[in-house]
Scaffold this motif. Structure first.
Motif, PDB file in Angstrom:
ATOM      1  N   UNK A  37     -45.744 -65.258 -47.023  1.00 25.45           N
ATOM      2  CA  UNK A  37     -45.949 -65.236 -48.479  1.00 25.45           C
ATOM      3  C   UNK A  37     -45.805 -66.633 -49.073  1.00 25.45           C
ATOM      4  N   UNK A  38     -45.006 -67.474 -48.451  1.00 27.96           N
ATOM      5  CA  UNK A  38     -44.910 -68.870 -48.877  1.00 27.96           C
ATOM      6  C   UNK A  38     -43.805 -69.188 -49.860  1.00 27.96           C
ATOM      7  N   UNK A  39     -42.725 -68.408 -49.847  1.00 25.40           N
ATOM      8  CA  UNK A  39     -41.593 -68.704 -50.722  1.00 25.40           C
ATOM      9  C   UNK A  39     -40.752 -69.803 -50.073  1.00 25.40           C
ATOM     10  N   UNK A  40     -40.668 -70.977 -50.679  1.00 23.23           N
ATOM     11  CA  UNK A  40     -39.902 -72.068 -50.063  1.00 23.23           C
ATOM     12  C   UNK A  40     -38.410 -71.733 -49.949  1.00 23.23           C
ATOM     13  N   UNK A  41     -37.817 -72.158 -48.855  1.00 18.61           N
ATOM     14  CA  UNK A  41     -36.387 -71.940 -48.639  1.00 18.61           C
ATOM     15  C   UNK A  41     -35.604 -73.001 -49.401  1.00 18.61           C
ATOM     16  N   UNK A  54     -30.636 -66.499 -46.577  1.00 15.75           N
ATOM     17  CA  UNK A  54     -31.619 -67.515 -46.957  1.00 15.75           C
ATOM     18  C   UNK A  54     -31.970 -67.269 -48.409  1.00 15.75           C
ATOM     19  N   UNK A  55     -31.943 -68.309 -49.202  1.00 13.98           N
ATOM     20  CA  UNK A  55     -32.285 -68.209 -50.619  1.00 13.98           C
ATOM     21  C   UNK A  55     -33.667 -68.818 -50.774  1.00 13.98           C
ATOM     22  N   UNK A  56     -34.620 -67.963 -51.125  1.00 16.50           N
ATOM     23  CA  UNK A  56     -36.012 -68.364 -51.222  1.00 16.50           C
ATOM     24  C   UNK A  56     -36.412 -68.535 -52.682  1.00 16.50           C
ATOM     25  N   UNK A  57     -37.165 -69.561 -52.967  1.00 20.22           N
ATOM     26  CA  UNK A  57     -37.598 -69.864 -54.332  1.00 20.22           C
ATOM     27  C   UNK A  57     -38.878 -69.095 -54.644  1.00 20.22           C
ATOM     28  N   UNK A  58     -38.813 -68.256 -55.638  1.00 21.63           N
ATOM     29  CA  UNK A  58     -39.973 -67.458 -56.038  1.00 21.63           C
ATOM     30  C   UNK A  58     -40.508 -67.899 -57.398  1.00 21.63           C
ATOM     31  N   UNK A  91     -45.030 -60.322 -57.431  1.00 17.95           N
ATOM     32  CA  UNK A  91     -45.225 -61.746 -57.192  1.00 17.95           C
ATOM     33  C   UNK A  91     -46.567 -62.164 -57.767  1.00 17.95           C
ATOM     34  N   UNK A  92     -46.565 -63.171 -58.640  1.00 19.59           N
ATOM     35  CA  UNK A  92     -47.825 -63.731 -59.108  1.00 19.59           C
ATOM     36  C   UNK A  92     -48.326 -64.712 -58.062  1.00 19.59           C
ATOM     37  N   UNK A  93     -49.569 -64.547 -57.647  1.00 16.35           N
ATOM     38  CA  UNK A  93     -50.182 -65.404 -56.634  1.00 16.35           C
ATOM     39  C   UNK A  93     -51.509 -65.934 -57.159  1.00 16.35           C
ATOM     40  N   UNK A  94     -52.027 -66.970 -56.497  1.00 18.70           N
ATOM     41  CA  UNK A  94     -53.301 -67.550 -56.907  1.00 18.70           C
ATOM     42  C   UNK A  94     -54.491 -66.696 -56.493  1.00 18.70           C
ATOM     43  N   UNK A  95     -54.398 -66.007 -55.362  1.00 21.14           N
ATOM     44  CA  UNK A  95     -55.508 -65.216 -54.831  1.00 21.14           C
ATOM     45  C   UNK A  95     -54.947 -63.904 -54.292  1.00 21.14           C
ATOM     46  N   UNK A  96     -54.988 -62.883 -55.128  1.00 24.33           N
ATOM     47  CA  UNK A  96     -54.386 -61.601 -54.778  1.00 24.33           C
ATOM     48  C   UNK A  96     -55.063 -60.965 -53.564  1.00 24.33           C
ATOM     49  N   UNK A  97     -56.372 -61.027 -53.494  1.00 26.51           N
ATOM     50  CA  UNK A  97     -57.086 -60.392 -52.382  1.00 26.51           C
ATOM     51  C   UNK A  97     -56.744 -61.066 -51.053  1.00 26.51           C
ATOM     52  N   UNK A  98     -56.806 -62.381 -51.002  1.00 28.86           N
ATOM     53  CA  UNK A  98     -56.513 -63.105 -49.760  1.00 28.86           C
ATOM     54  C   UNK A  98     -55.056 -62.932 -49.357  1.00 28.86           C
ATOM     55  N   UNK A  99     -54.145 -62.995 -50.313  1.00 27.32           N
ATOM     56  CA  UNK A  99     -52.727 -62.853 -50.002  1.00 27.32           C
ATOM     57  C   UNK A  99     -52.432 -61.439 -49.517  1.00 27.32           C
ATOM     58  N   UNK A 100     -53.068 -60.447 -50.109  1.00 32.37           N
ATOM     59  CA  UNK A 100     -52.901 -59.064 -49.657  1.00 32.37           C
ATOM     60  C   UNK A 100     -53.315 -58.949 -48.191  1.00 32.37           C
ATOM     61  N   UNK A 101     -54.455 -59.505 -47.857  1.00 34.47           N
ATOM     62  CA  UNK A 101     -54.936 -59.468 -46.471  1.00 34.47           C
ATOM     63  C   UNK A 101     -53.945 -60.143 -45.527  1.00 34.47           C
ATOM     64  N   UNK A 102     -53.441 -61.306 -45.917  1.00 35.20           N
ATOM     65  CA  UNK A 102     -52.470 -62.028 -45.078  1.00 35.20           C
ATOM     66  C   UNK A 102     -51.208 -61.211 -44.869  1.00 35.20           C
ATOM     67  N   UNK A 103     -50.717 -60.579 -45.928  1.00 39.08           N
ATOM     68  CA  UNK A 103     -49.472 -59.825 -45.815  1.00 39.08           C
ATOM     69  C   UNK A 103     -49.650 -58.567 -44.970  1.00 39.08           C
ATOM     70  N   UNK A 133     -40.965 -52.492 -51.926  1.00 39.27           N
ATOM     71  CA  UNK A 133     -42.301 -52.233 -52.444  1.00 39.27           C
ATOM     72  C   UNK A 133     -42.642 -53.417 -53.334  1.00 39.27           C
ATOM     73  N   UNK A 134     -43.794 -54.030 -53.069  1.00 40.03           N
ATOM     74  CA  UNK A 134     -44.171 -55.215 -53.830  1.00 40.03           C
ATOM     75  C   UNK A 134     -45.550 -55.045 -54.446  1.00 40.03           C
ATOM     76  N   UNK A 135     -45.729 -55.709 -55.562  1.00 43.59           N
ATOM     77  CA  UNK A 135     -47.033 -55.849 -56.198  1.00 43.59           C
ATOM     78  C   UNK A 135     -47.388 -57.322 -56.143  1.00 43.59           C
ATOM     79  N   UNK A 136     -48.614 -57.591 -55.762  1.00 44.77           N
ATOM     80  CA  UNK A 136     -49.163 -58.946 -55.894  1.00 44.77           C
ATOM     81  C   UNK A 136     -50.080 -58.909 -57.103  1.00 44.77           C
ATOM     82  N   UNK A 137     -49.975 -59.919 -57.963  1.00 46.14           N
ATOM     83  CA  UNK A 137     -50.884 -59.947 -59.103  1.00 46.14           C
ATOM     84  C   UNK A 137     -51.406 -61.364 -59.319  1.00 46.14           C
ATOM     85  N   UNK A 138     -52.670 -61.404 -59.700  1.00 46.98           N
ATOM     86  CA  UNK A 138     -53.359 -62.644 -60.016  1.00 46.98           C
ATOM     87  C   UNK A 138     -53.858 -62.533 -61.430  1.00 46.98           C
ATOM     88  N   UNK A 139     -53.411 -63.424 -62.306  1.00 46.39           N
ATOM     89  CA  UNK A 139     -53.872 -63.408 -63.696  1.00 46.39           C
ATOM     90  C   UNK A 139     -55.323 -63.856 -63.741  1.00 46.39           C
TER      91      UNK A 139
END
Length: 145
Positions: A37-41, A54-58, A91-103, A133-139
């Motif tokens: 998902x890419x949350x920096x540690x 581990x504390x991840x920055x969201x 989680x707000x992401x830049x590309x919801x479709x691509x990130x969904x596929x990756x996850x 349970x997570x939602x990915x959203x792209x504005x």
């Protein structure tokens, strides 16, 4: 911000929202959220008895409070009416479709594929490691007029 939400010094009382999740398979959850998902540690600590955190920055944190009618509305739009978990992480992401596929490729279970919502976001819903349970959203921006 409302005035009664501020401390007497005019600063917000809460400085950070930290969601603490117990992950039975810590390494798998860490790989999923940090590496896929890419949350920096930000920080990580180890203690006695194999204790690890581990504390991840969201990014920015908000607390979204919804009444039951709003939750049903979101569930109908986002997941064909399938009820969501009492607590769902978005989680707000830049590309919801691509990130969904990756996850999904990284082990998440797809609950609902990305779809455009009436409030102009592209949302998907997944069941992810650490039993979240997570939602990915792209504005998507303002509607075209």
């Amino acid at each position: 911000m409302t005035e009664d939400a501020d401390s007497p010094g005019g600063q917000p009382r809460v400085r950070q929202l930290r969601l603490v999740v117990e992950a039975e398979d810590f390494d798998a959850a860490l790989t999923f959220y940090r590496d896929v998902l890419g949350l920096p540690e930000r920080e990580a600590f180890e203690g006695d008895g194999d204790a690890r955190v581990a504390i991840l920055d969201a990014g920015a944190a908000t607390l979204e409070l919804s009444n039951p009618a709003q939750v049903r509305l979101i569930d109908s739009v986002e997941a064909e009416g399938r009820p969501s978990a009492r607590i769902r992480i978005a989680f707000e992401v830049d590309d919801s479709a691509a990130t969904t596929t990756q996850l999904v490729q990284a082990g998440a279970e797809l609950i609902a594929a990305p779809r455009e919502t009436p409030w102009r976001s592209l949302n998907s819903r997944l069941h992810a490691p650490a039993d979240l349970e997570i939602t990915l959203f792209q504005e998507l921006g303002a509607p075209d007029t």
